[in-house]
Design an enzyme around this catalytic site. Sequence first.
Site, mmCIF file in Angstrom:
data_model
loop_
_atom_site.group_PDB
_atom_site.id
_atom_site.type_symbol
_atom_site.label_atom_id
_atom_site.label_comp_id
_atom_site.label_asym_id
_atom_site.label_seq_id
_atom_site.Cartn_x
_atom_site.Cartn_y
_atom_site.Cartn_z
ATOM 1 N N CYS A 138 0.846 -1.356 -0.068
ATOM 2 C CA CYS A 138 0.079 0.122 -0.019
ATOM 3 C C CYS A 138 0.913 1.064 0.096
ATOM 4 C CB CYS A 138 -0.889 0.005 1.184
ATOM 5 S SG CYS A 138 -1.957 -1.230 1.533
ATOM 6 N N CYS A 165 -5.155 -1.217 -17.398
ATOM 7 C CA CYS A 165 -4.852 -1.061 -16.106
ATOM 8 C C CYS A 165 -3.359 -0.180 -15.949
ATOM 9 C CB CYS A 165 -4.436 -2.484 -15.648
ATOM 10 S SG CYS A 165 -3.204 -3.298 -16.861
ATOM 11 N N CYS A 183 -3.577 -8.759 6.797
ATOM 12 C CA CYS A 183 -3.406 -7.636 5.848
ATOM 13 C C CYS A 183 -4.734 -6.918 5.705
ATOM 14 C CB CYS A 183 -3.177 -8.443 4.647
ATOM 15 S SG CYS A 183 -3.146 -7.069 3.035
ATOM 16 N N ASP A 237 -8.708 -5.189 -23.278
ATOM 17 C CA ASP A 237 -8.430 -5.080 -21.776
ATOM 18 C C ASP A 237 -6.768 -5.517 -21.753
ATOM 19 O OD1 ASP A 237 -7.898 -5.014 -18.931
ATOM 20 O OD2 ASP A 237 -9.723 -6.596 -19.012
ATOM 21 N N GLU A 263 -7.245 -14.548 -26.628
ATOM 22 C CA GLU A 263 -6.555 -14.661 -25.393
ATOM 23 C C GLU A 263 -5.301 -15.567 -25.590
ATOM 24 O OE1 GLU A 263 -6.181 -13.187 -21.842
ATOM 25 O OE2 GLU A 263 -4.591 -14.740 -21.847
HETATM 26 N N1 SAH Z 1 -10.462 -9.291 -19.480
HETATM 27 C C1 SAH Z 1 -9.679 -10.277 -18.617
HETATM 28 C C2 SAH Z 1 -8.296 -10.266 -18.785
HETATM 29 C C3 SAH Z 1 -7.551 -8.869 -18.792
HETATM 30 S S1 SAH Z 1 -5.876 -9.171 -18.260
HETATM 31 C C4 SAH Z 1 -10.296 -10.161 -17.291
HETATM 32 O O1 SAH Z 1 -10.709 -8.941 -16.819
HETATM 33 O O2 SAH Z 1 -10.494 -11.116 -16.631
HETATM 34 C C5 SAH Z 1 -5.243 -9.088 -19.680
HETATM 35 C C6 SAH Z 1 -5.133 -10.505 -20.435
HETATM 36 O O3 SAH Z 1 -4.412 -10.665 -21.769
HETATM 37 C C7 SAH Z 1 -4.407 -11.637 -19.798
HETATM 38 O O4 SAH Z 1 -5.295 -12.715 -19.519
HETATM 39 C C8 SAH Z 1 -3.068 -11.922 -20.588
HETATM 40 O O5 SAH Z 1 -2.804 -13.319 -20.548
HETATM 41 C C9 SAH Z 1 -3.477 -11.447 -22.044
HETATM 42 N N2 SAH Z 1 -2.469 -11.494 -22.824
HETATM 43 C C10 SAH Z 1 -1.400 -10.631 -22.649
HETATM 44 N N3 SAH Z 1 -0.939 -10.524 -23.690
HETATM 45 C C11 SAH Z 1 -1.670 -10.978 -24.672
HETATM 46 C C12 SAH Z 1 -1.672 -10.853 -26.290
HETATM 47 N N4 SAH Z 1 -0.692 -10.580 -26.988
HETATM 48 N N5 SAH Z 1 -2.730 -11.388 -27.120
HETATM 49 C C13 SAH Z 1 -3.754 -11.676 -26.485
HETATM 50 N N6 SAH Z 1 -3.817 -11.694 -24.995
HETATM 51 C C14 SAH Z 1 -2.799 -11.378 -24.177
#
Ligand code: SAH
Length: 488
Positions: free
Chosen positions: A82, A437, A165, A410, A357
Amino acid sequence: MEYNKNDEITLKIEDIGVDGEGIGKIDGYTFFVKDAVIGDMVQAKVMKAKKNYAYARLLQVLEPSDKRVEPVCPYHRQCGGCQIQSLDYQAQLAFKEAKVKNHFIRIGGFDKALIDKLMEPVVGMEHPWHYRNKAQFPVGKNKEGKLITGFYAGRTHDIIANTDCALGVTENKEILETILQVMNDTHVTSYDEETGKGLVRHILIRKGFTSGEIMVCFVINGTKLPHEEVFVESLKKIPGMTSIYTNSNMQKTNVILGKESRVLWGEPVIHDVIHRRSLEEINSGKDSMAKDREGITFAISPLSFYQVNPVQTEKLYSLALEYAGLTGTETVWDLYCGIGTISLFMAQRAKKVYGVEIVPEAIEDAKRNAKNNGITNASFFVGKAEEVLPDFYKNASDTDMLHPDVICVDPPRKGCDEACLQTMVQMQPKKIVYVSCDSATLARDARYLCEHGYELVKIRPVDQFGHTTHVETVCLLSKLHEAKHHVM
Ligand code: SAH
């Protein structure tokens, strides 16, 4: 004025850095002071001095800022998990909003007035404590040789004993103390990173917030936990306990989990439901249960990826859904889809969803989750978004698939690959929903999209990780009507 290591200085903290550190100046020379809060008057000691700036260590708060609060956790400075626990929560939210804005202006090159207009208020938590549904505690010994579990002191592998925690679920304490007690009674050893000897490395605890189900997993340097029946007997008495596992990790590595897991007792998975929340509920600032009880159920095993803050995840995905503006007739691509969280959420409101993915196991989970929820209009592909999407664009003939209404992304912190962004633009979706993120790479990618026929419509930060400097952002871009862009 020149400064040197060990110089003691007194200064007023006037700003917060991206990592939550306090920033102050003396005659134009800048100091970064970890653990100092904006508004504090502090005494600090120079640790490392450069030509125009120095890093200093907080020695004493001479006059506390009105934004300084008493931290809940006595270990927060040592732990480093934190970074901004001493900052008032409302000020934390303001800091995160400003951070996202700054990234759009400085990295994205957008006009400040535009960003001020498009930014929607940051979505905070009503009770920003005990929000994490997953925690991994290293097990080891203290200097006196006593078994302990807790967390690694910032950037080291020294374990500081703390079973309580403030971000984790309250059950963690009883579970961890029970395990330590049984380990002591049965002489089961903890793992020693230096020698690679000893058995118990980590304790992983996960909880399904909506189901109340708890999973405990012993990560061990071996294949069998001795006296497992004694551990099971004590742990299964804890309310909510439904699943006890071992996971074998015999590698000398920092990676916590190994590949093989075994159920010792109970169910192989725990469940959680992500519900939709209306904009009204999100804007109310209340964390009470979502009113719309329709949702997607997820089955979670020790190795599954799953968002760690379920309350905020409901808000984040509901906003993404809101931004997508689905009516039931749309085709959607969900890139970087993980276990299909956003895909399945959107599938309930779309004609068809395609998820992409890179991790094959996550796609297995996504397919299973679709099936368990009776969702038949979602398909999933394993591969890199920057390869799968261009491949489809070149080879597929289905026009819905080639020209979806919405593309949702994402990505991990590094953002989208340019090959992915390029194909997204070629596909000409009406809307792009970008969940991020890391607002620095989001701003960079938004700039690319805006240079290629899209415009920024809305940006909203969501506080998934209270008391840390991390912030999630959801952003809507829409296709410009005029053909003033050049498709590459
Ligand atoms: N939308 C999902 C995961 C987001 S995290 C949720 O909210 O649960 C980002 C994701 O991207 C991870 O699962 C990771 O494995 C994947 N990732 C990373 N690089 C990537 C790429 N080049 N192509 C496709 N997926 C990828």
